[in-house]
Write an enzyme that holds these catalytic residues in place. Structure first.
Site, PDB file in Angstrom:
ATOM      1  N   HIS A 265     -10.716  -3.970   2.695  1.00 19.33           N
ATOM      2  CA  HIS A 265     -10.702  -3.731   4.151  1.00 19.33           C
ATOM      3  C   HIS A 265     -11.591  -2.561   4.580  1.00 19.33           C
ATOM      4  O   HIS A 265     -11.677  -2.272   5.765  1.00 19.33           O
ATOM      5  CB  HIS A 265      -9.263  -3.457   4.576  1.00 19.33           C
ATOM      6  CG  HIS A 265      -8.728  -2.210   3.957  1.00 19.33           C
ATOM      7  ND1 HIS A 265      -8.456  -2.112   2.604  1.00 19.33           N
ATOM      8  CD2 HIS A 265      -8.470  -0.987   4.468  1.00 19.33           C
ATOM      9  CE1 HIS A 265      -8.052  -0.896   2.330  1.00 19.33           C
ATOM     10  NE2 HIS A 265      -8.048  -0.186   3.437  1.00 19.33           N
ATOM     11  N   ASP A 266     -12.201  -1.860   3.622  1.00 19.18           N
ATOM     12  CA  ASP A 266     -13.060  -0.714   3.959  1.00 19.18           C
ATOM     13  C   ASP A 266     -14.542  -1.034   3.761  1.00 19.18           C
ATOM     14  O   ASP A 266     -15.375  -0.121   3.788  1.00 19.18           O
ATOM     15  CB  ASP A 266     -12.719   0.494   3.055  1.00 19.18           C
ATOM     16  CG  ASP A 266     -11.342   1.060   3.347  1.00 19.18           C
ATOM     17  OD1 ASP A 266     -10.870   0.943   4.492  1.00 19.18           O
ATOM     18  OD2 ASP A 266     -10.736   1.630   2.415  1.00 19.18           O
TER      19      ASP A 266
ATOM     20  N   GLU B 128      -6.613   3.920  -5.840  1.00 19.92           N
ATOM     21  CA  GLU B 128      -7.934   4.004  -5.217  1.00 19.92           C
ATOM     22  C   GLU B 128      -8.577   5.306  -5.680  1.00 19.92           C
ATOM     23  O   GLU B 128      -8.080   6.375  -5.357  1.00 19.92           O
ATOM     24  CB  GLU B 128      -7.761   3.995  -3.696  1.00 19.92           C
ATOM     25  CG  GLU B 128      -9.048   3.818  -2.961  1.00 19.92           C
ATOM     26  CD  GLU B 128      -8.954   4.233  -1.506  1.00 19.92           C
ATOM     27  OE1 GLU B 128      -9.771   3.756  -0.730  1.00 19.92           O
ATOM     28  OE2 GLU B 128      -8.079   5.055  -1.148  1.00 19.92           O
TER      29      GLU B 128
ATOM     30  N   ASP C  83      -3.121   4.575  -2.295  1.00 14.83           N
ATOM     31  CA  ASP C  83      -4.209   5.065  -1.440  1.00 14.83           C
ATOM     32  C   ASP C  83      -4.719   6.432  -1.911  1.00 14.83           C
ATOM     33  O   ASP C  83      -3.922   7.307  -2.266  1.00 14.83           O
ATOM     34  CB  ASP C  83      -3.641   5.187  -0.016  1.00 14.83           C
ATOM     35  CG  ASP C  83      -4.697   5.401   1.044  1.00 14.83           C
ATOM     36  OD1 ASP C  83      -5.539   4.515   1.226  1.00 14.83           O
ATOM     37  OD2 ASP C  83      -4.660   6.467   1.700  1.00 14.83           O
TER      38      ASP C  83
ATOM     39  N   ASP D 242       0.864  -1.174   0.000  1.00  8.87           N
ATOM     40  CA  ASP D 242       0.000   0.000   0.000  1.00  8.87           C
ATOM     41  C   ASP D 242       0.902   1.227   0.000  1.00  8.87           C
ATOM     42  O   ASP D 242       1.864   1.288   0.768  1.00  8.87           O
ATOM     43  CB  ASP D 242      -0.837  -0.006   1.284  1.00  8.87           C
ATOM     44  CG  ASP D 242      -2.315   0.082   1.001  1.00  8.87           C
ATOM     45  OD1 ASP D 242      -2.755   1.166   0.590  1.00  8.87           O
ATOM     46  OD2 ASP D 242      -3.013  -0.924   1.202  1.00  8.87           O
TER      47      ASP D 242
HETATM   48  C1  NOJ Z   1      -8.307   4.578   2.080  1.00  7.00           C
HETATM   49  C2  NOJ Z   1      -7.980   3.369   2.879  1.00  7.00           C
HETATM   50  O1  NOJ Z   1      -8.397   2.239   2.191  1.00  7.00           O
HETATM   51  C3  NOJ Z   1      -8.645   3.542   4.217  1.00  7.00           C
HETATM   52  O2  NOJ Z   1      -8.598   2.375   4.987  1.00  7.00           O
HETATM   53  C4  NOJ Z   1      -8.001   4.703   4.909  1.00  7.00           C
HETATM   54  O3  NOJ Z   1      -8.720   4.984   6.103  1.00  7.00           O
HETATM   55  C5  NOJ Z   1      -7.989   5.955   4.048  1.00  7.00           C
HETATM   56  N1  NOJ Z   1      -7.696   5.712   2.667  1.00  7.00           N
HETATM   57  C6  NOJ Z   1      -6.990   6.952   4.559  1.00  7.00           C
HETATM   58  O4  NOJ Z   1      -5.692   6.544   4.241  1.00  7.00           O
END
Ligand code: NOJ
Length: 574
Positions: free
Chosen positions: A341-342, A266, A208, A101
């Site tokens: 993971h989100d 992302e 990210d 990441d």
């Molecule tokens: C996206 C990540 O996937 C998430 O888990 C994170 O809280 C935010 N970006 C901030 O880095």
């Protein structure tokens, strides 16, 4: 016609690991790098080509490692840089790649760059972060420079007593945003966050929040859409800013072009396919592919994610179709994913996690995902059909800063029982914690994730005795073995599954999802039943020819045009 230049990262299947929750090797309750290494053959056996490890860098862990205090060190409870070197080698020696990441929109407030930046207004690194003077309202009250709401609730601005200015943080206040306008800061990011690891042999990055580095410099107020509070959602103002594409080109020229890497960015808040293509067109050398979020954002609230509104199947079909098709006729590339993971678990979100349906649901979704165009991403536990936490868990059992802050902010603004119950319901569906519960390895205490007497850092899902790797390894009909079979099939039929053109049918149907994938003379038709009852489907008239069943997720399929509850099938059509 899609221009399909074949590179390893297009046909590869990626497996995402969340280090805190994958495997604890030293019984401290937290997953770690040696734990990952101990399971590397499990990952290989699944048919994985590329391992993606979520942040394992040194961090005070206000946002589970997405708040990095040193890019060149590993969070001590996870292990050491030497452990990472061993993991890189463990992947490479098995013919797999490893990506990390790359979190470079912000650092931790404990990063030495920020400590210097906040030490005085004339410090050489002051401009590496985004500082602004206060504003004052008509009563002389100090106000932040604008009304932007942070992703984790409250203002995006934090007042610094020492230097009497505010700094910007799109996420938690412990995650100050780097100032990408400053060329020295950019160079330091490239050296420390990227080259340090590329030189050790990592094969690329999941990048990210890739579209937030350029925010412009005027930082205007956001329009008011959430009446009654000062802070307003502002992604339209800080995503895809004026220098975004320039920064990514520079990152390629200065760093990535020297290595054989893959990058997956992302890319939230970017609904226009033409805009997404600017990021992923191969000629422009910005990113190899991105995660566009329409599928996982289905049903989220308009004012806030955790004001869930729900969706109907035609909307899911529409977003899948849109993002499957958008690269056709271009030289760009895309991704296929429905978990990370989100997010809540896909079985619970898109199908059914009821005990009688969850296995079927997992297999049906495996069929859908494995037939999709783009690089496929599987999130740890998806391959065994892990589900969301039970609905009776109280808010105290959730740990994620995003859920907890929003719940508390609704409470603080006087939200009544009904409002809080709605937030809780939304968290039960969408909460980021669901994906972060310990991986379920076996039926022993704490799912075999940790040997720590009082358990893991995060509560284990109550379902672990039924849903776990050990149970499923020997059972030929398990979800795990179905995923193995489907990944293998995806590679066998790579032309049509990974590189084929997508077409959807009967799009208004609320029960079934029927789509075809075509490449040259080869065609497959995928039929999926998204209900808990039998459903008929019609063979699209335009798809004549001979239909032969390639795979079904149900045992004892009768070959007719009726699907069992949550059944998925793929036919070859010639
Ligand atoms: C996206 C990540 O996937 C998430 O888990 C994170 O809280 C935010 N970006 C901030 O880095």
């Amino acid at each position: 016609m899609t221009v399909t230049k074949r590179v390893w990262w297009k046909d590869g299947v990626v497996y995402q690991i969340y280090p805190a929750s994958f495997k604890d090797s030293n019984n401290d309750g937290l997953g770690d790098i040696p734990g990952i290494i101990s399971k590397i053959d499990y990952i290989k056996d699944l048919g994985i080509d590329i391992v993606w490890v979520s942040p394992m860098y040194d961090s005070p862990q206000h946002d589970m490692g997405y708040d990095i205090s040193n890019y060149e060190a590993v969070y001590a409870p996870y292990g050491t840089v030497a452990d990472m070197e061993e993991l890189i080698e463990a992947c490479h020696s098995r013919g797999m790649r490893l990506i990390l990441d790359l979190v470079i929109n912000h650092t931790s407030d404990e990063h030495k760059w920020f400590e210097e930046s906040r030490s005085s207004k004339d410090n050489l690194k002051r401009d590496w972060y985004i500082w602004r003077p206060a504003k004052y309202d008509k009563d002389g009250k100090r106000m932040p420079p604008n009304n932007w709401r942070s992703f984790f609730s409250g203002s995006t601005w934090e007042w610094d007593e020492h230097t009497q200015e505010y700094y910007l943080h799109l996420f938690a206040k412990q995650q100050p945003d780097l100032n990408w306008e400053n060329p020295e800061a950019r160079k330091a990011i490239y050296d420390s966050a990227m080259e340090f690891w590329l030189k050790k042999g990592v094969d690329g990055f999941r990048v990210d929040t890739v579209n937030m580095y350029s925010k412009g410099t005027s930082l205007p107020d956001a329009p008011i859409i959430d009446a009654g509070v000062f802070e307003q959602p502002a992604p339209g103002l800080f995503c895809n800013g004026p220098r975004m594409h320039e920064f990514l080109r520079e990152m390629n020229t200065q760093v990535l072009s020297k290595y054989d890497t893959m990058t997956v960015g992302e890319l939230p808040h970017t609904p226009d396919p033409a805009h997404v293509l600017r990021y992923v067109g191969s000629g422009d050398k910005q990113l190899d592919m991105v995660f566009q979020f329409d599928i996982v954002d289905l049903g989220i609230g308009k004012t806030h994610k955790y004001e869930y509104e729900g969706y109907q199947l035609p909307e899911l079909k529409q977003v899948v179709s849109k993002w499957q098709k958008f690269i056709e006729g271009s030289d760009g590339w895309t991704t296929a994913f429905c978990e990370n993971h989100d997010q809540g678990r896909s079985v619970s979100r898109f199908a059914s996690d009821a005990p009688e349906f969850r296995e079927r649901s997992s297999k049906m979704l495996a069929i859908m995902m494995c037939a999709m165009t783009g690089t496929l991403f599987v999130y740890q536990g998806q391959e065994i059909g892990m589900i969301n936490a039970p609905k009776d868990w109280p808010i105290e059992d959730y740990k994620d800063i995003e859920s907890i802050n929003y719940y508390n902010s609704v409470k603080a603004r006087g939200g009544d029982e009904k409002a809080l119950a709605h937030v809780m319901k939304s968290i039960q569906i969408l909460g980021r914690d669901h994906a972060r519960l310990p991986m379920q390895w076996d039926a022993s205490p704490y799912a075999g994730f940790t040997g720590k007497k009082d358990g893991a850092w995060m509560r284990t899902n109550d379902s672990y005795k039924e849903i776990n790797v050990a149970n499923q390894t020997e059972d030929p009909n398990s979800v795990l073995n179905f995923w193995r079979k489907m990944i293998k099939m995806r590679k066998e039929y790579r032309d049509v599954f990974i590189h084929g053109a997508f077409e959807g049918y009967d799009v208004e149907n609320r029960d079934t999802f029927v789509f075809s994938k075509t490449k040259g003379e080869s065609r497959v038709v995928v039929v999926l039943n998204f209900t808990g009852r039998e459903s008929g489907f019609e063979r699209p008239k335009e798809l004549g020819g001979k239909w032969e069943l390639l795979v079904s997720s149900a045992e004892g399929v009768d070959g007719t045009e009726r699907l069992g509850a949550y059944e998925g099938r793929i036919y070859t059509v010639n």
